[in-house]
Design an enzyme around this catalytic site. Sequence first.
Site, short mmCIF file in Angstrom:
data_model
loop_
_atom_site.label_atom_id
_atom_site.label_comp_id
_atom_site.label_asym_id
_atom_site.label_seq_id
_atom_site.Cartn_x
_atom_site.Cartn_y
_atom_site.Cartn_z
N GLN A 1 -3.81 -1.16 9.81
CA GLN A 1 -3.81 -2.51 9.24
C GLN A 1 -4.45 -3.50 10.21
O GLN A 1 -4.07 -3.60 11.36
CB GLN A 1 -2.36 -2.94 8.91
CG GLN A 1 -2.27 -4.28 8.22
CD GLN A 1 -2.96 -4.33 6.86
OE1 GLN A 1 -2.89 -3.40 6.07
NE2 GLN A 1 -3.63 -5.43 6.58
N ASP B 1 -10.29 4.01 4.59
CA ASP B 1 -10.52 2.56 4.50
C ASP B 1 -11.98 2.23 4.86
O ASP B 1 -12.39 1.07 4.80
CB ASP B 1 -9.57 1.86 5.49
CG ASP B 1 -9.03 0.55 4.94
OD1 ASP B 1 -9.19 0.30 3.73
OD2 ASP B 1 -8.45 -0.23 5.72
N LYS C 1 0.84 -1.20 0.00
CA LYS C 1 0.00 0.00 0.00
C LYS C 1 0.87 1.26 0.00
O LYS C 1 0.58 2.23 -0.68
CB LYS C 1 -0.93 0.00 1.23
CG LYS C 1 -2.07 -1.01 1.10
CD LYS C 1 -2.78 -1.28 2.43
CE LYS C 1 -3.74 -2.45 2.31
NZ LYS C 1 -4.31 -2.89 3.59
#
Length: 290
Positions: free
Chosen positions: A102, A125, A58
Amino acid sequence: MSQTQTARLMDGAGLARRIVEHSTARAAQITRESGTTPCLATVLVGDDPASVTYVRMKRSRSEKAGIVSRHVALPATTTTAELVAAITALSQDPEVHGILLQHPVPSHIDERAAFEAIAPEKDVDGLTLSSFAALSFGLPGFVPCTPGGIMRLLEEYDVDPAGRHAVVVGRSAILGKPVGMLLLAANATVTYCHSRTTDLPSMVRQADILVAAVGRPRFIRGEDIKPGAVVIDAGYNPGNVGDVDFESAATRAGLITPVPGGVGPMTIAVLLAQTVDAAARQLGDLRSDR
Ligand code: NAP
């Protein structure tokens, strides 16, 4: 006896490339016009090898798109309070426009508390309660990236979910549940299936649009696919294998995503697009890209 493939492939890799090119151009324009470069902060707790790889990917994709990558690496012994403090600092930092924590974090941490420390306008996200509520109320906000990518793929291939029966196999908070909500918002009639569903094949057989988000290799059999159905395989299992038995499904489906090259590349493309969008909004350009 092998049968012929009838399904058209949905090229997620190609679409993702075009989205990333567009985000790259938009990031450059924002940098030029505002003097500030869009920035995505990634937060990783511990050193789980898969998570390390995902975050590295990412970060490098962000940088290639002209987005600054800020990385916060914390030891596996980090407490909930320490993680919340680190994320709160990023939420308050005007140079950071998007924040990605994450998943999963070590089990002693209250993951929900950590996600909730992400400011909603930086939740690129789409995993905070605020983003989830906005999604369910049909209000503007960031969507979880894989579901967002699936909806963009449907759009790209002119699949209008309105009035169609969408069957989603899987109900996780990051994938199955939100993709079903997006399909509902697009006026599909939605059925969710999960591990307690009885007679899954009979549900799958009714799907005009099938989303497989189970995490079991080749779990959905071609014989259960309705002829002409749109088959979205979000699964990604060891050996680059999806949740749908591609060979048999492709002899019945009308459209199908391959694995790899279908849903997978869309996730990161949507992450970059939402980061650029977040930066544009925070820097005063209220035009959304979508
Ligand atoms: P997850 O959290 O493990 O959820 C799996 C879902 O499948 C659960 O809702 C579970 O039901 C359901 N399920 C399990 N066994 C089943 C069965 N026998 N029959 C019917 N349903 C069953 O997984 P996830 O995070 O949603 O991921 C699903 C898949 O998508 C994985 O292959 C993952 O690698 C992939 N994925 C890909 C991307 C991408 O970027 N392409 C992103 C995220 C995930 P219960 O709720 O009843 O347990």
